[in-house]
Design a protein around this motif. Sequence first.
Motif, short mmCIF file in Angstrom:
data_model
loop_
_atom_site.label_atom_id
_atom_site.label_comp_id
_atom_site.label_asym_id
_atom_site.label_seq_id
_atom_site.Cartn_x
_atom_site.Cartn_y
_atom_site.Cartn_z
N LEU A 17 4.76 3.94 -10.99
CA LEU A 17 4.51 2.98 -9.92
C LEU A 17 3.39 2.06 -10.38
CD1 LEU A 17 4.55 5.35 -6.79
CD2 LEU A 17 6.43 3.93 -7.67
N LYS A 18 3.60 0.75 -10.24
CA LYS A 18 2.72 -0.24 -10.85
C LYS A 18 1.97 -1.11 -9.83
CE LYS A 18 5.85 -0.33 -14.82
NZ LYS A 18 6.75 -1.14 -15.66
N GLY A 19 1.80 -0.56 -8.62
CA GLY A 19 1.09 -1.32 -7.60
C GLY A 19 2.02 -1.71 -6.46
N VAL A 20 2.53 -0.70 -5.73
CA VAL A 20 3.54 -0.92 -4.70
C VAL A 20 2.87 -1.03 -3.33
CG1 VAL A 20 5.62 0.01 -3.62
CG2 VAL A 20 5.22 0.35 -6.07
N ASP A 21 3.32 -2.01 -2.54
CA ASP A 21 2.83 -2.23 -1.18
C ASP A 21 3.96 -1.95 -0.18
OD1 ASP A 21 0.49 -3.15 -2.34
OD2 ASP A 21 1.04 -5.27 -2.10
N LEU A 22 3.56 -1.60 1.04
CA LEU A 22 4.54 -1.35 2.10
C LEU A 22 3.88 -1.50 3.46
CD1 LEU A 22 7.35 -0.21 3.07
CD2 LEU A 22 6.27 2.06 3.01
N ASP A 23 4.56 -2.17 4.39
CA ASP A 23 4.13 -2.23 5.78
C ASP A 23 5.27 -1.71 6.65
OD1 ASP A 23 1.49 -3.59 5.74
OD2 ASP A 23 2.64 -5.20 4.80
N VAL A 24 4.94 -0.82 7.57
CA VAL A 24 5.95 -0.23 8.46
C VAL A 24 5.47 -0.37 9.90
CG1 VAL A 24 7.27 1.83 9.07
CG2 VAL A 24 6.59 1.45 6.69
N GLU A 25 6.31 -0.98 10.74
CA GLU A 25 6.03 -1.07 12.17
C GLU A 25 6.75 0.06 12.89
OE1 GLU A 25 3.94 -3.16 13.36
OE2 GLU A 25 3.73 -4.57 11.67
N LYS A 26 6.25 0.41 14.06
CA LYS A 26 6.90 1.46 14.86
C LYS A 26 8.35 1.07 15.15
CE LYS A 26 6.34 4.16 19.12
NZ LYS A 26 6.41 5.45 18.40
N GLY A 39 11.52 4.36 -9.39
CA GLY A 39 10.30 4.84 -8.76
C GLY A 39 10.41 5.08 -7.27
N LYS A 40 11.61 4.99 -6.73
CA LYS A 40 11.81 5.11 -5.28
C LYS A 40 11.35 6.45 -4.74
CE LYS A 40 16.29 4.64 -5.42
NZ LYS A 40 16.46 4.73 -6.88
N THR A 41 11.86 7.53 -5.33
CA THR A 41 11.53 8.87 -4.84
C THR A 41 10.06 9.18 -5.07
OG1 THR A 41 13.77 9.78 -5.01
CG2 THR A 41 11.94 11.34 -5.22
N THR A 42 9.53 8.79 -6.23
CA THR A 42 8.11 9.01 -6.49
C THR A 42 7.26 8.31 -5.45
OG1 THR A 42 8.50 9.24 -8.86
CG2 THR A 42 6.25 8.73 -8.17
N PHE A 43 7.61 7.10 -5.10
CA PHE A 43 6.89 6.34 -4.07
C PHE A 43 6.91 7.10 -2.74
CE2 PHE A 43 7.10 2.70 -0.92
CZ PHE A 43 5.73 2.48 -0.92
N ILE A 210 13.45 -2.61 1.01
CA ILE A 210 12.60 -2.79 -0.17
C ILE A 210 13.47 -2.49 -1.39
CG2 ILE A 210 10.65 -1.87 -1.47
CD1 ILE A 210 9.29 -1.24 1.12
N PHE A 211 13.51 -3.43 -2.32
CA PHE A 211 14.27 -3.24 -3.55
C PHE A 211 13.30 -3.07 -4.70
CE2 PHE A 211 16.50 -5.46 -7.21
CZ PHE A 211 17.21 -4.33 -7.58
N MET A 212 13.37 -1.91 -5.38
CA MET A 212 12.43 -1.57 -6.45
C MET A 212 13.14 -1.50 -7.80
SD MET A 212 10.07 1.43 -4.70
CE MET A 212 9.10 1.57 -6.23
N GLU A 213 12.37 -1.82 -8.83
CA GLU A 213 12.85 -1.63 -10.20
C GLU A 213 11.64 -1.51 -11.11
OE1 GLU A 213 16.48 -3.20 -12.82
OE2 GLU A 213 15.08 -4.79 -12.26
N ASN A 214 11.68 -0.55 -12.03
CA ASN A 214 10.61 -0.36 -13.00
C ASN A 214 9.23 -0.24 -12.36
OD1 ASN A 214 12.44 -0.53 -15.20
ND2 ASN A 214 12.33 -2.77 -15.14
N GLY A 215 9.18 0.47 -11.23
CA GLY A 215 7.90 0.74 -10.59
C GLY A 215 7.31 -0.40 -9.80
N ASN A 216 8.07 -1.48 -9.61
CA ASN A 216 7.61 -2.64 -8.85
C ASN A 216 8.57 -2.93 -7.70
OD1 ASN A 216 5.30 -3.60 -10.48
ND2 ASN A 216 6.86 -3.94 -12.06
N VAL A 217 8.06 -3.62 -6.68
CA VAL A 217 8.92 -4.15 -5.63
C VAL A 217 9.41 -5.52 -6.07
CG1 VAL A 217 9.04 -4.95 -3.25
CG2 VAL A 217 7.75 -2.88 -3.80
N VAL A 218 10.71 -5.63 -6.27
CA VAL A 218 11.31 -6.90 -6.68
C VAL A 218 11.46 -7.83 -5.49
CG1 VAL A 218 13.37 -7.98 -7.69
CG2 VAL A 218 12.54 -5.79 -8.58
N GLU A 219 11.89 -7.25 -4.37
CA GLU A 219 12.10 -8.05 -3.15
C GLU A 219 11.98 -7.16 -1.93
OE1 GLU A 219 15.33 -11.29 -1.37
OE2 GLU A 219 15.29 -10.79 -3.51
N ALA A 220 11.43 -7.71 -0.87
CA ALA A 220 11.31 -7.00 0.40
C ALA A 220 11.50 -7.98 1.53
CB ALA A 220 9.94 -6.33 0.51
N GLY A 221 12.14 -7.51 2.58
CA GLY A 221 12.35 -8.39 3.73
C GLY A 221 13.28 -7.75 4.73
#
Length: 244
Positions: A17-26, A39-43, A210-221
């Motif tokens: 994981l190379k610096g992954v961010d995430l925001d989750v609303e209720k 890196g999905k499962t590790t995250f 969230i779409f991840m590849e190689n420990g990074n978030v490529v795209e989120a929305g």
Amino acid sequence: MLEIRDIKKNFGELQVLKGVDLDVEKGDVVAILGPSGSGKTTFLRCINFLETTDQGTMVFDGESFDMSRMSKKDIARIRRKTAFVFQNFNLFLNKTALENVTEGLVTARRIPKAQAEETGRKALDKVGLSDRWNYYPHQLSGGQQQRVAIARALATEPEIIFFDEPTSALDPELIGEVLEVMRELAQEGMTMLVVTHEMNFARNVSTRVIFMENGNVVEAGSSRDFFENPKAERTREFLRLVNV
């Protein structure tokens, strides 16, 4: 309700994981997608402290935490508000469906057995297993075993449920029954983070992707934007490869 910033995780010299961010609303249902090894499962495991992080911060229910320096007490407090559903069910083979659901309530949370059993029966009823309380795992199909695991998670009344590829160990004909339970939970407003390869679930049930590849978030929305108007070329290539 959950904010993750700059999670980094190494296994030896391999930076997973190379610096992954995430925001989750209720009420969010966040689908975490990506090729194997991204890196999905590790995250997901880092968020629930099944893996230790090398760097990262978490804000959960208004409290801030340095994820690389968590005390056992803080981890326990966070886990009381979350639940984790594993790929391979992780059921006790020598216990019935009801006993699997109630074990943690009685031993870890010190809930009286009678109260725990009432809670467990309601949870099993909710996932469509009202006629399987006293069945052992070997008497259940893979889909039924995973629904027991979901019932076990629900019985703790979590604020968030983490799902790690909950259908990957199932035969194709059993996947639908598990996804239907998850779809119903989403409709009821349960907050969920789901690592999955099920594109129809991600498109039709999740609120965000969230779409991840190689420990990074490529795209989120939003799920709609991700599938209908992907911004990154790598996202468009991924969607073509999975025939979406």
